[in-house]
Design a protein around this motif. Structure first.
Motif, mmCIF file in Angstrom:
data_model
loop_
_atom_site.group_PDB
_atom_site.id
_atom_site.type_symbol
_atom_site.label_atom_id
_atom_site.label_comp_id
_atom_site.label_asym_id
_atom_site.label_seq_id
_atom_site.Cartn_x
_atom_site.Cartn_y
_atom_site.Cartn_z
ATOM 1 N N CYS A 168 -5.139 3.088 0.974
ATOM 2 C CA CYS A 168 -4.733 2.673 -0.365
ATOM 3 C C CYS A 168 -4.073 1.213 -0.445
ATOM 4 C CB CYS A 168 -3.438 3.568 -0.599
ATOM 5 S SG CYS A 168 -3.731 5.191 -0.663
ATOM 6 N N CYS B 78 -7.093 5.428 -3.734
ATOM 7 C CA CYS B 78 -6.205 5.809 -3.006
ATOM 8 C C CYS B 78 -6.049 7.262 -3.337
ATOM 9 C CB CYS B 78 -4.914 4.963 -3.489
ATOM 10 S SG CYS B 78 -3.145 5.468 -2.841
ATOM 11 N N ASN C 295 0.810 -1.089 -0.010
ATOM 12 C CA ASN C 295 -0.202 0.036 -0.033
ATOM 13 C C ASN C 295 0.760 1.309 0.014
ATOM 14 O OD1 ASN C 295 0.710 -0.570 2.788
ATOM 15 N ND2 ASN C 295 -0.938 0.900 3.324
#
Length: 482
Positions: free
Chosen positions: A123, A136, A83
Protein backbone atom coordinates in the motif's frame (compact mmCIF):
# COMPACT_ATOMS: atom_id res chain seq x y z
CA UNK A 1 35.70 -33.09 -14.92
CA UNK A 2 37.68 -30.03 -13.86
CA UNK A 3 41.45 -30.29 -13.79
CA UNK A 4 42.01 -29.21 -10.20
CA UNK A 5 45.73 -29.86 -9.87
CA UNK A 6 46.94 -28.27 -13.08
CA UNK A 7 46.32 -24.69 -11.92
CA UNK A 8 45.99 -25.13 -8.20
CA UNK A 9 48.35 -22.29 -7.30
CA UNK A 10 47.97 -19.77 -10.09
CA UNK A 11 46.90 -16.18 -10.14
CA UNK A 12 44.21 -15.68 -12.80
CA UNK A 13 43.24 -12.49 -14.57
CA UNK A 14 40.08 -13.23 -16.52
CA UNK A 15 40.33 -10.96 -19.52
CA UNK A 16 40.58 -13.17 -22.57
CA UNK A 17 37.35 -15.18 -22.58
CA UNK A 18 34.32 -13.36 -23.97
CA UNK A 19 31.27 -13.10 -21.74
CA UNK A 20 32.85 -12.83 -18.30
CA UNK A 21 34.30 -9.88 -16.47
CA UNK A 22 37.89 -9.39 -15.38
CA UNK A 23 38.61 -10.80 -11.95
CA UNK A 24 41.92 -11.35 -10.19
CA UNK A 25 42.23 -14.50 -8.11
CA UNK A 26 45.29 -15.06 -5.94
CA UNK A 27 46.48 -17.93 -3.74
CA UNK A 28 45.47 -17.34 -0.14
CA UNK A 29 48.62 -16.77 1.94
CA UNK A 30 46.68 -17.83 5.05
CA UNK A 31 45.15 -21.06 3.73
CA UNK A 32 46.89 -23.69 1.65
CA UNK A 33 44.84 -24.48 -1.44
CA UNK A 34 42.60 -21.48 -0.88
CA UNK A 35 42.19 -18.26 -2.85
CA UNK A 36 41.53 -14.59 -2.23
CA UNK A 37 39.47 -12.21 -4.37
CA UNK A 38 39.10 -8.45 -4.01
CA UNK A 39 35.86 -7.12 -2.53
CA UNK A 40 35.49 -4.72 -5.45
CA UNK A 41 35.62 -7.56 -7.99
CA UNK A 42 32.94 -9.52 -6.14
CA UNK A 43 30.67 -6.49 -5.81
CA UNK A 44 31.10 -5.68 -9.50
CA UNK A 45 30.10 -9.23 -10.41
CA UNK A 46 26.95 -9.05 -8.28
CA UNK A 47 25.97 -5.66 -9.67
CA UNK A 48 26.47 -6.77 -13.27
CA UNK A 49 24.35 -9.89 -12.79
CA UNK A 50 21.48 -7.95 -11.18
CA UNK A 51 21.56 -4.89 -13.41
CA UNK A 52 17.96 -5.41 -14.58
CA UNK A 53 15.82 -2.75 -12.83
CA UNK A 54 13.45 -5.44 -11.52
CA UNK A 55 16.05 -6.52 -8.97
CA UNK A 56 16.02 -3.05 -7.42
CA UNK A 57 12.21 -3.06 -7.44
CA UNK A 58 12.08 -6.48 -5.77
CA UNK A 59 14.57 -5.41 -3.13
CA UNK A 60 12.61 -2.22 -2.48
CA UNK A 61 9.39 -4.24 -2.10
CA UNK A 62 11.04 -6.35 0.61
CA UNK A 63 12.50 -3.41 2.52
CA UNK A 64 11.33 -3.29 6.13
CA UNK A 65 10.97 -0.79 8.96
CA UNK A 66 12.45 -1.40 12.37
CA UNK A 67 10.28 -3.25 14.86
CA UNK A 68 10.55 -0.26 17.19
CA UNK A 69 8.60 1.82 14.68
CA UNK A 70 6.20 -1.04 13.90
CA UNK A 71 5.28 -1.64 17.52
CA UNK A 72 4.38 2.05 17.94
CA UNK A 73 1.63 1.74 15.31
CA UNK A 74 -1.95 2.00 16.57
CA UNK A 75 -5.23 2.67 14.76
CA UNK A 76 -5.65 6.37 14.00
CA UNK A 77 -2.25 7.33 15.47
CA UNK A 78 -0.91 10.53 13.92
CA UNK A 79 2.59 9.02 13.84
CA UNK A 80 1.57 6.04 11.71
CA UNK A 81 3.64 5.61 8.52
CA UNK A 82 2.10 6.80 5.28
CA UNK A 83 1.28 3.35 3.91
CA UNK A 84 -0.53 2.52 7.17
CA UNK A 85 -2.55 5.71 6.90
CA UNK A 86 -3.50 4.72 3.35
CA UNK A 87 -4.77 1.37 4.61
CA UNK A 88 -6.78 3.11 7.33
CA UNK A 89 -8.33 5.31 4.63
CA UNK A 90 -9.20 2.65 2.03
CA UNK A 91 -9.88 -0.19 4.47
CA UNK A 92 -10.96 1.28 7.81
CA UNK A 93 -11.49 -0.74 10.96
CA UNK A 94 -15.19 -1.07 10.24
CA UNK A 95 -14.36 -3.03 7.07
CA UNK A 96 -11.92 -5.20 8.99
CA UNK A 97 -14.69 -5.97 11.48
CA UNK A 98 -17.08 -6.75 8.63
CA UNK A 99 -14.71 -9.39 7.20
CA UNK A 100 -13.49 -10.90 10.49
CA UNK A 101 -16.65 -11.64 12.45
CA UNK A 102 -15.60 -15.29 12.74
CA UNK A 103 -11.87 -14.58 13.11
CA UNK A 104 -9.68 -15.90 15.91
CA UNK A 105 -8.98 -13.24 18.55
CA UNK A 106 -5.27 -13.31 17.71
CA UNK A 107 -6.07 -11.44 14.49
CA UNK A 108 -6.76 -7.78 15.19
CA UNK A 109 -6.89 -4.60 13.15
CA UNK A 110 -3.99 -3.19 15.16
CA UNK A 111 -1.86 -6.22 14.30
CA UNK A 112 -2.90 -5.92 10.67
CA UNK A 113 -1.74 -2.28 10.63
CA UNK A 114 1.56 -3.27 12.21
CA UNK A 115 2.05 -6.01 9.64
CA UNK A 116 1.43 -3.42 6.92
CA UNK A 117 3.76 -0.95 8.62
CA UNK A 118 6.62 -3.42 8.59
CA UNK A 119 6.64 -3.29 4.76
CA UNK A 120 6.58 0.24 3.26
CA UNK A 121 5.89 -1.20 -0.23
CA UNK A 122 2.55 -2.71 0.77
CA UNK A 123 0.00 0.00 0.00
CA UNK A 124 2.94 2.29 -0.72
CA UNK A 125 3.12 5.29 -3.04
CA UNK A 126 3.62 5.22 -6.82
CA UNK A 127 5.29 8.07 -8.67
CA UNK A 128 4.37 7.03 -12.22
CA UNK A 129 0.68 7.81 -12.27
CA UNK A 130 -0.66 4.50 -10.96
CA UNK A 131 -3.54 4.81 -8.49
CA UNK A 132 -1.97 3.83 -5.16
CA UNK A 133 -5.30 3.80 -3.31
CA UNK A 134 -6.91 1.49 -5.86
CA UNK A 135 -3.90 -0.86 -5.86
CA UNK A 136 -3.91 -0.89 -2.07
CA UNK A 137 -7.58 -1.80 -1.88
CA UNK A 138 -7.20 -4.50 -4.53
CA UNK A 139 -4.19 -5.93 -2.69
CA UNK A 140 -6.09 -6.19 0.58
CA UNK A 141 -9.14 -7.78 -1.04
CA UNK A 142 -6.92 -10.25 -2.91
CA UNK A 143 -5.25 -11.17 0.38
CA UNK A 144 -8.62 -11.69 2.05
CA UNK A 145 -9.79 -13.97 -0.75
CA UNK A 146 -6.79 -16.19 -0.05
CA UNK A 147 -7.22 -15.85 3.73
CA UNK A 148 -10.79 -17.13 3.32
CA UNK A 149 -9.45 -20.27 1.65
CA UNK A 150 -6.36 -20.82 3.81
CA UNK A 151 -7.83 -20.08 7.24
CA UNK A 152 -11.56 -19.58 6.64
CA UNK A 153 -14.62 -21.14 8.23
CA UNK A 154 -16.08 -22.48 4.97
CA UNK A 155 -19.57 -22.62 6.50
CA UNK A 156 -22.52 -22.30 4.16
CA UNK A 157 -24.70 -19.24 4.60
CA UNK A 158 -27.74 -21.51 4.97
CA UNK A 159 -26.20 -23.40 7.90
CA UNK A 160 -27.85 -21.28 10.59
CA UNK A 161 -26.70 -23.49 13.48
CA UNK A 162 -22.98 -22.97 12.72
CA UNK A 163 -23.39 -19.62 10.96
CA UNK A 164 -26.14 -17.77 12.85
CA UNK A 165 -25.16 -14.42 11.32
CA UNK A 166 -25.59 -15.86 7.82
CA UNK A 167 -22.16 -14.64 6.82
CA UNK A 168 -20.94 -15.14 3.27
CA UNK A 169 -18.02 -17.51 3.08
CA UNK A 170 -15.83 -14.63 1.91
CA UNK A 171 -16.62 -12.99 5.28
CA UNK A 172 -15.20 -15.97 7.16
CA UNK A 173 -11.45 -15.38 6.88
CA UNK A 174 -8.84 -15.87 9.61
CA UNK A 175 -10.76 -18.40 11.69
CA UNK A 176 -7.64 -20.51 12.32
CA UNK A 177 -4.42 -19.17 13.76
CA UNK A 178 -2.80 -22.61 13.93
CA UNK A 179 -3.19 -25.49 11.53
CA UNK A 180 -6.15 -27.62 12.52
CA UNK A 181 -5.09 -30.56 14.71
CA UNK A 182 -1.88 -28.93 15.92
CA UNK A 183 -1.01 -27.10 19.14
CA UNK A 184 2.08 -25.57 20.70
CA UNK A 185 4.36 -28.24 22.13
CA UNK A 186 3.77 -30.65 19.27
CA UNK A 187 6.65 -31.45 16.92
CA UNK A 188 4.80 -31.18 13.63
CA UNK A 189 6.41 -30.51 10.26
CA UNK A 190 9.97 -31.33 11.33
CA UNK A 191 10.70 -33.32 8.19
CA UNK A 192 14.26 -32.59 7.13
CA UNK A 193 15.37 -31.23 10.48
CA UNK A 194 18.86 -32.29 11.51
CA UNK A 195 20.05 -33.31 8.06
CA UNK A 196 23.52 -32.34 6.92
CA UNK A 197 22.43 -29.96 4.20
CA UNK A 198 22.55 -26.26 3.49
CA UNK A 199 19.00 -25.69 4.70
CA UNK A 200 19.88 -26.97 8.15
CA UNK A 201 23.14 -25.03 8.19
CA UNK A 202 21.26 -21.84 7.39
CA UNK A 203 18.02 -22.51 9.28
CA UNK A 204 18.71 -25.14 11.97
CA UNK A 205 15.64 -26.55 13.70
CA UNK A 206 15.40 -25.89 17.43
CA UNK A 207 14.98 -28.80 19.79
CA UNK A 208 11.39 -29.31 20.92
CA UNK A 209 9.85 -26.96 18.34
CA UNK A 210 7.29 -27.77 15.67
CA UNK A 211 6.98 -25.93 12.38
CA UNK A 212 3.36 -26.66 11.49
CA UNK A 213 1.15 -24.02 9.86
CA UNK A 214 0.63 -20.79 11.75
CA UNK A 215 -0.77 -17.39 10.90
CA UNK A 216 -2.86 -16.05 8.04
CA UNK A 217 -0.69 -17.77 5.43
CA UNK A 218 -0.18 -20.92 7.55
CA UNK A 219 3.60 -20.61 7.45
CA UNK A 220 5.08 -24.12 7.55
CA UNK A 221 8.50 -25.87 7.74
CA UNK A 222 11.71 -24.66 9.33
CA UNK A 223 13.20 -23.14 6.19
CA UNK A 224 10.19 -20.83 5.81
CA UNK A 225 10.25 -19.88 9.49
CA UNK A 226 13.97 -19.16 9.20
CA UNK A 227 13.63 -17.03 6.06
CA UNK A 228 10.69 -15.10 7.52
CA UNK A 229 12.60 -14.57 10.77
CA UNK A 230 15.50 -13.07 8.83
CA UNK A 231 13.10 -10.59 7.21
CA UNK A 232 11.51 -9.67 10.54
CA UNK A 233 14.57 -9.55 12.77
CA UNK A 234 17.41 -8.00 10.78
CA UNK A 235 18.76 -11.23 9.37
CA UNK A 236 18.41 -13.28 12.56
CA UNK A 237 16.84 -16.63 11.66
CA UNK A 238 17.04 -17.97 15.21
CA UNK A 239 14.24 -15.82 16.64
CA UNK A 240 11.39 -17.73 15.01
CA UNK A 241 13.22 -21.03 14.73
CA UNK A 242 13.48 -20.97 18.53
CA UNK A 243 10.00 -19.51 19.08
CA UNK A 244 7.75 -20.31 16.10
CA UNK A 245 4.65 -19.65 18.22
CA UNK A 246 5.19 -15.92 17.65
CA UNK A 247 3.82 -16.43 14.14
CA UNK A 248 0.49 -17.27 15.78
CA UNK A 249 0.40 -15.01 18.82
CA UNK A 250 1.76 -11.64 17.64
CA UNK A 251 1.41 -9.25 14.69
CA UNK A 252 3.66 -11.68 12.82
CA UNK A 253 0.54 -13.79 12.19
CA UNK A 254 -0.45 -11.25 9.53
CA UNK A 255 3.05 -10.03 8.61
CA UNK A 256 3.88 -13.53 7.41
CA UNK A 257 1.13 -13.27 4.80
CA UNK A 258 2.22 -9.82 3.65
CA UNK A 259 5.84 -11.00 3.43
CA UNK A 260 4.70 -13.84 1.17
CA UNK A 261 2.58 -11.37 -0.82
CA UNK A 262 5.67 -9.25 -1.54
CA UNK A 263 8.23 -12.02 -2.14
CA UNK A 264 8.96 -13.31 -5.65
CA UNK A 265 9.64 -17.05 -5.78
CA UNK A 266 11.53 -17.12 -9.04
CA UNK A 267 10.36 -17.67 -11.63
CA UNK A 268 7.02 -16.86 -9.97
CA UNK A 269 6.46 -13.12 -9.50
CA UNK A 270 5.45 -11.43 -6.27
CA UNK A 271 1.66 -11.22 -5.98
CA UNK A 272 1.89 -7.46 -5.48
CA UNK A 273 3.60 -7.08 -8.84
CA UNK A 274 0.90 -9.13 -10.55
CA UNK A 275 -1.72 -6.79 -9.10
CA UNK A 276 0.07 -3.50 -9.72
CA UNK A 277 1.47 -4.70 -13.09
CA UNK A 278 5.09 -4.04 -12.24
CA UNK A 279 5.62 -7.61 -13.43
CA UNK A 280 5.48 -8.20 -17.18
CA UNK A 281 4.89 -11.85 -18.13
CA UNK A 282 7.54 -13.36 -20.36
CA UNK A 283 6.66 -14.86 -23.71
CA UNK A 284 6.95 -18.37 -22.30
CA UNK A 285 4.57 -17.44 -19.50
CA UNK A 286 2.10 -15.95 -21.93
CA UNK A 287 2.33 -19.07 -24.07
CA UNK A 288 1.49 -21.06 -20.90
CA UNK A 289 -1.63 -18.95 -20.32
CA UNK A 290 -0.10 -16.96 -17.46
CA UNK A 291 -0.98 -13.28 -17.43
CA UNK A 292 -2.63 -10.71 -15.23
CA UNK A 293 -5.50 -11.36 -12.85
CA UNK A 294 -6.46 -13.17 -9.66
CA UNK A 295 -5.87 -16.54 -11.32
CA UNK A 296 -2.14 -15.92 -11.49
CA UNK A 297 -2.04 -15.23 -7.73
CA UNK A 298 -3.48 -18.74 -7.28
CA UNK A 299 -0.66 -20.09 -9.46
CA UNK A 300 1.84 -18.23 -7.29
CA UNK A 301 0.40 -19.67 -4.07
CA UNK A 302 -0.43 -23.23 -5.01
CA UNK A 303 -0.38 -23.69 -8.77
CA UNK A 304 0.88 -27.25 -8.72
CA UNK A 305 -2.26 -28.42 -6.95
CA UNK A 306 -4.85 -25.89 -8.06
CA UNK A 307 -4.04 -24.76 -11.61
CA UNK A 308 -4.26 -26.48 -14.97
CA UNK A 309 -7.13 -28.09 -16.85
CA UNK A 310 -7.11 -31.11 -14.54
CA UNK A 311 -7.93 -28.87 -11.56
CA UNK A 312 -10.67 -26.84 -13.18
CA UNK A 313 -13.39 -28.15 -10.86
CA UNK A 314 -11.27 -28.80 -7.79
CA UNK A 315 -12.53 -27.42 -4.49
CA UNK A 316 -9.60 -25.20 -3.51
CA UNK A 317 -9.36 -23.07 -6.66
CA UNK A 318 -13.13 -22.98 -7.07
CA UNK A 319 -13.39 -21.64 -3.51
CA UNK A 320 -10.67 -19.05 -3.98
CA UNK A 321 -12.27 -17.76 -7.17
CA UNK A 322 -15.71 -17.67 -5.55
CA UNK A 323 -14.35 -15.73 -2.58
CA UNK A 324 -12.48 -13.31 -4.81
CA UNK A 325 -15.50 -12.67 -7.00
CA UNK A 326 -17.74 -12.11 -3.96
CA UNK A 327 -15.27 -9.71 -2.38
CA UNK A 328 -14.52 -7.92 -5.65
CA UNK A 329 -18.23 -7.39 -6.27
CA UNK A 330 -18.87 -6.15 -2.72
CA UNK A 331 -15.94 -3.74 -2.78
CA UNK A 332 -16.42 -2.79 -6.43
CA UNK A 333 -12.90 -3.81 -7.45
CA UNK A 334 -12.60 -3.28 -11.21
CA UNK A 335 -11.33 -6.22 -13.24
CA UNK A 336 -9.54 -5.27 -16.46
CA UNK A 337 -10.39 -6.96 -19.74
CA UNK A 338 -7.04 -8.80 -19.83
CA UNK A 339 -7.38 -10.18 -16.30
CA UNK A 340 -8.60 -13.70 -15.61
CA UNK A 341 -9.95 -14.84 -12.26
CA UNK A 342 -9.20 -18.50 -13.04
CA UNK A 343 -6.00 -20.48 -13.52
CA UNK A 344 -7.30 -23.72 -15.01
CA UNK A 345 -6.11 -22.43 -18.38
CA UNK A 346 -2.59 -21.87 -16.99
CA UNK A 347 0.32 -24.28 -16.80
CA UNK A 348 1.34 -24.54 -13.12
CA UNK A 349 4.66 -22.83 -12.53
CA UNK A 350 6.12 -26.06 -11.17
CA UNK A 351 5.47 -27.70 -14.54
CA UNK A 352 6.75 -24.80 -16.59
CA UNK A 353 10.41 -25.18 -17.54
CA UNK A 354 11.77 -21.66 -17.73
CA UNK A 355 15.44 -22.51 -17.22
CA UNK A 356 17.54 -20.70 -19.76
CA UNK A 357 14.78 -18.30 -20.78
CA UNK A 358 16.34 -14.93 -21.49
CA UNK A 359 13.20 -13.00 -20.57
CA UNK A 360 12.77 -14.59 -17.13
CA UNK A 361 14.59 -13.32 -14.04
CA UNK A 362 15.70 -15.52 -11.18
CA UNK A 363 16.31 -14.58 -7.56
CA UNK A 364 18.68 -17.20 -6.11
CA UNK A 365 22.43 -17.60 -6.43
CA UNK A 366 24.21 -20.89 -6.99
CA UNK A 367 27.77 -21.75 -7.96
CA UNK A 368 28.61 -21.24 -11.61
CA UNK A 369 30.03 -24.59 -12.71
CA UNK A 370 31.13 -23.56 -16.21
CA UNK A 371 34.76 -24.23 -17.12
CA UNK A 372 37.11 -21.21 -17.24
CA UNK A 373 40.55 -22.18 -18.59
CA UNK A 374 42.10 -18.89 -17.41
CA UNK A 375 41.10 -19.35 -13.75
CA UNK A 376 42.42 -21.67 -11.04
CA UNK A 377 41.36 -25.26 -11.66
CA UNK A 378 39.00 -24.07 -14.36
CA UNK A 379 36.54 -22.88 -11.71
CA UNK A 380 34.55 -19.73 -12.32
CA UNK A 381 34.86 -18.30 -8.79
CA UNK A 382 31.47 -16.74 -9.54
CA UNK A 383 27.85 -17.48 -8.76
CA UNK A 384 24.95 -17.32 -11.18
CA UNK A 385 21.21 -16.80 -10.94
CA UNK A 386 19.15 -19.99 -10.95
CA UNK A 387 15.47 -20.89 -10.99
CA UNK A 388 15.40 -22.93 -7.78
CA UNK A 389 15.78 -22.21 -4.08
CA UNK A 390 19.30 -22.03 -2.71
CA UNK A 391 20.95 -20.69 0.42
CA UNK A 392 21.64 -17.35 -1.24
CA UNK A 393 19.17 -14.71 -2.43
CA UNK A 394 19.84 -12.03 -5.01
CA UNK A 395 17.52 -9.79 -2.99
CA UNK A 396 19.54 -10.01 0.25
CA UNK A 397 22.57 -7.72 0.47
CA UNK A 398 25.77 -9.69 0.98
CA UNK A 399 24.38 -13.01 -0.21
CA UNK A 400 26.38 -12.97 -3.44
CA UNK A 401 29.57 -12.78 -1.42
CA UNK A 402 28.32 -15.61 0.80
CA UNK A 403 27.68 -17.67 -2.32
CA UNK A 404 31.17 -17.06 -3.71
CA UNK A 405 32.73 -18.01 -0.38
CA UNK A 406 30.30 -20.96 -0.10
CA UNK A 407 29.25 -19.77 3.35
CA UNK A 408 26.74 -22.58 3.87
CA UNK A 409 28.77 -25.29 2.14
CA UNK A 410 26.15 -25.82 -0.54
CA UNK A 411 28.59 -26.19 -3.46
CA UNK A 412 30.28 -29.57 -3.28
CA UNK A 413 34.04 -29.43 -4.06
CA UNK A 414 33.94 -25.64 -4.35
CA UNK A 415 37.36 -23.98 -3.80
CA UNK A 416 37.98 -22.22 -0.51
CA UNK A 417 37.57 -18.50 -1.19
CA UNK A 418 38.17 -15.50 1.04
CA UNK A 419 37.13 -11.95 0.17
CA UNK A 420 39.66 -9.22 1.03
CA UNK A 421 39.59 -5.46 0.78
CA UNK A 422 42.56 -5.25 -1.60
CA UNK A 423 44.95 -7.55 -3.45
CA UNK A 424 48.65 -7.03 -3.96
CA UNK A 425 49.48 -8.67 -7.29
CA UNK A 426 52.86 -10.44 -7.19
CA UNK A 427 55.49 -8.73 -9.29
CA UNK A 428 59.20 -9.10 -9.84
CA UNK A 429 60.83 -5.71 -9.20
CA UNK A 430 63.99 -6.85 -10.99
CA UNK A 431 62.16 -6.80 -14.30
CA UNK A 432 60.65 -3.32 -14.68
CA UNK A 433 57.81 -2.82 -17.17
CA UNK A 434 58.62 -1.97 -20.78
CA UNK A 435 56.36 0.50 -22.53
CA UNK A 436 53.82 0.36 -19.70
CA UNK A 437 53.32 -3.42 -20.08
CA UNK A 438 53.31 -5.30 -16.77
CA UNK A 439 56.21 -7.56 -15.89
CA UNK A 440 55.89 -11.30 -16.39
CA UNK A 441 54.92 -13.23 -13.23
CA UNK A 442 55.64 -16.89 -12.71
CA UNK A 443 52.31 -17.35 -10.92
CA UNK A 444 50.15 -15.52 -13.46
CA UNK A 445 48.00 -17.26 -16.04
CA UNK A 446 48.32 -15.89 -19.57
CA UNK A 447 46.25 -16.68 -22.62
CA UNK A 448 46.81 -16.12 -26.32
CA UNK A 449 47.45 -12.44 -27.06
CA UNK A 450 48.57 -11.41 -23.58
CA UNK A 451 51.72 -9.25 -23.49
CA UNK A 452 54.41 -9.07 -20.78
CA UNK A 453 57.68 -7.28 -20.06
CA UNK A 454 60.69 -9.46 -19.31
CA UNK A 455 64.34 -8.47 -18.98
CA UNK A 456 63.85 -5.31 -21.00
CA UNK A 457 61.87 -6.90 -23.87
CA UNK A 458 58.23 -7.42 -24.77
CA UNK A 459 56.70 -10.86 -25.36
CA UNK A 460 53.26 -12.04 -26.50
CA UNK A 461 51.65 -15.33 -25.47
CA UNK A 462 50.76 -17.70 -28.31
CA UNK A 463 48.45 -19.82 -26.17
CA UNK A 464 47.55 -20.54 -22.57
CA UNK A 465 50.60 -20.55 -20.34
CA UNK A 466 51.66 -20.29 -16.74
CA UNK A 467 55.13 -20.57 -15.28
CA UNK A 468 56.91 -20.68 -18.67
CA UNK A 469 59.63 -18.04 -18.67
CA UNK A 470 59.69 -15.72 -21.73
CA UNK A 471 62.78 -15.91 -23.90
CA UNK A 472 62.81 -19.71 -23.93
CA UNK A 473 60.74 -20.11 -27.09
CA UNK A 474 57.27 -21.65 -26.87
CA UNK A 475 54.77 -20.43 -25.74
CA UNK A 476 56.16 -16.88 -25.99
CA UNK A 477 56.93 -14.83 -29.08
CA UNK A 478 59.33 -11.90 -28.88
CA UNK A 479 57.83 -8.61 -30.03
CA UNK A 480 60.51 -6.80 -32.02
CA UNK A 481 61.41 -3.34 -30.78
CA UNK A 482 59.88 -0.62 -32.92
Amino acid sequence: MLNITRCAWLVAAACALPGHAAMTIQPDPELAGGYVIAQADVEAQAQAKTANPMYALWSKALATRSNTIVEAIYPRAASNPDNVKRVERVFPESEWDFLTQMAAPEYTYERFLRAVGKFPAFCGEYTDGRDADAICKKSIITAFAHFAQETGGHIAKENVSDNPLALEEWQQALVHVREMGWAEGQLGYTTGCGQNDWQNKKWPCASGQGYFGRGAKQLSYHFNYGAFSEAMFDGDASVLLNNPGLVADSWLNLASAIWFFLTPQAPKPAMLHVIDRTWVPSQREQDAGIGYGFGTTINVINGGIECGEQNKDKGQPVNRIRYWEGLAAHYQIPVASDEKNTCWQQTPYGSLNLNGATDVLYTNWDGNWKYYPDRPGGYSFECELVGFQTAYSALVPGDYQKCVTNFYGSHANWPKVRIVAELTPPTDPSTPPVGGVAAWSATQVYVAGDKVSFQGALYQAKWWTQGNEPGQGDPWALIPAS
